[in-house]
Design a protein around this motif. Structure first.
Motif: not given
Length: 317
Positions: A180-203
């Protein structure tokens, strides 16, 4: 019937007795042998040896021996024994493989190259979670991409195949990011409506950062976290020693979709319904909190005035 030759030896038979008293005539080729050849010629084939295969008589069907008395009765044989010996009449046929099935199986696996190393992604395993990453259009001069990562589409960590899904999903996210990325880009991380058990781990987050190509790290201009929770703030605080100060400076927290609209164009960003609902609830809660604060402030001000009036009346009396 045999006869003697000129040298007194019995002549070779010219016929073969068959069943029923019939005789079959044999014809032998003419072979000319000479004893005058030298030892050097013993290994060569004589020129006089001329055999015409078409003129040879072959036995008829009636000349073969009858083996019917020795045939096995397969119908009375134990089916288990027949299957073991491979003489069963039934065979396991190979199922047909249509072109559509072949195309479908090819789609189940995707081969990608990450960091000059080839990987295979099981697309069937991650099919329900592929919405986790999407293209959100462009910003700036029209060549800078917006990559949207929706954590609400991540799998539940209670699944038995959670690690397998996350491993393949990790490869899918990294490979998709490179496409998807050819030049500069930004990431929009939609963190809302995500329960703790679906959160990605630190590793998992650390591995993603380490596997990102140097070009992608350099071209990342902003990392916007929408509806940040205390958990994601804590995770980023823990991972701060593993990431560069330059990357930490790119992280921005946004508390609502309205704030996000002030930063980037939202026309091509697909916001999940659960996040839209959460944003509406948070906005209503914030308005109610302001109203309650205003009412409480008014009540406190009125109570303060009443207290002052009472104190003034007591002092005058």
């Amino acid at each position: 019937m045999t006869s003697e030759g000129d040298d007194g030896r019995p002549a070779p038979p010219t016929s073969l007795p068959l069943q029923g008293g019939a005789r079959k005539k044999l014809s032998a080729p003419r072979i000319s042998l000479s004893l005058d050849h030298s030892e050097d010629d013993l290994g060569e084939t004589p020129d006089d040896l001329d055999i015409n295969v078409d003129e040879l008589d072959t036995p008829d069907e009636g000349d073969y021996l009858d083996y019917t008395d020795h045939e096995l009765d397969w119908e009375e044989q134990d089916p288990v024994t027949a299957n073991k010996s491979g003489t069963s009449d039934t065979y396991n046929t190979i199922p047909t493989y249509s072109a559509e099935e072949e195309r479908r199986d090819v789609k189940l696996w995707r081969t990608v190259v990450i960091g000059e190393q080839e990987h295979r992604i099981n697309m069937k395993v991650i099919e329900p979670y592929m919405k986790v990453v999407s293209h959100g259009g462009y910003y700036g001069n029209g060549v800078n991409a917006i990559i949207v990562f929706a954590a609400c589409f991540l799998p539940d960590s209670a699944r038995e195949d959670y690690h397998e899904i996350m491993e393949n999903l990790f490869l899918y996210v990294i490979s998709t990011l490179e496409l998807m990325v050819a030049e500069d880009y930004m990431i929009v991380y939609l963190n809302g409506a995500t329960p703790h058990r679906r959160m990605p781990g630190l590793g998992w987050l650390k591995k993603c950062y380490q596997m990102i190509d140097r070009r992608l790290r350099k071209n990342l201009k902003s990392f916007i976290i929408v509806h940040p929770s205390w958990f994601i703030r804590t995770v980023l605080a823990i991972t701060k020693p593993f990431i560069s100060a330059k990357f930490s400076s790119k992280i921005k927290y946004v508390n609502s979709l309205d704030e996000l609209r002030e930063l980037i164009p939202m026309d091509s960003i697909q916001i999940p319904e659960c996040i839209i609902k959460l944003d509406k609830e948070l906005k209503e809660a914030a308005e109610n909190s302001k109203i309650n604060s205003f009412l409480q402030g008014t009540e406190m001000a009125a109570a303060s005035r009443t207290d002052r009036q009472d104190q003034a009346g007591a002092s005058s009396s």
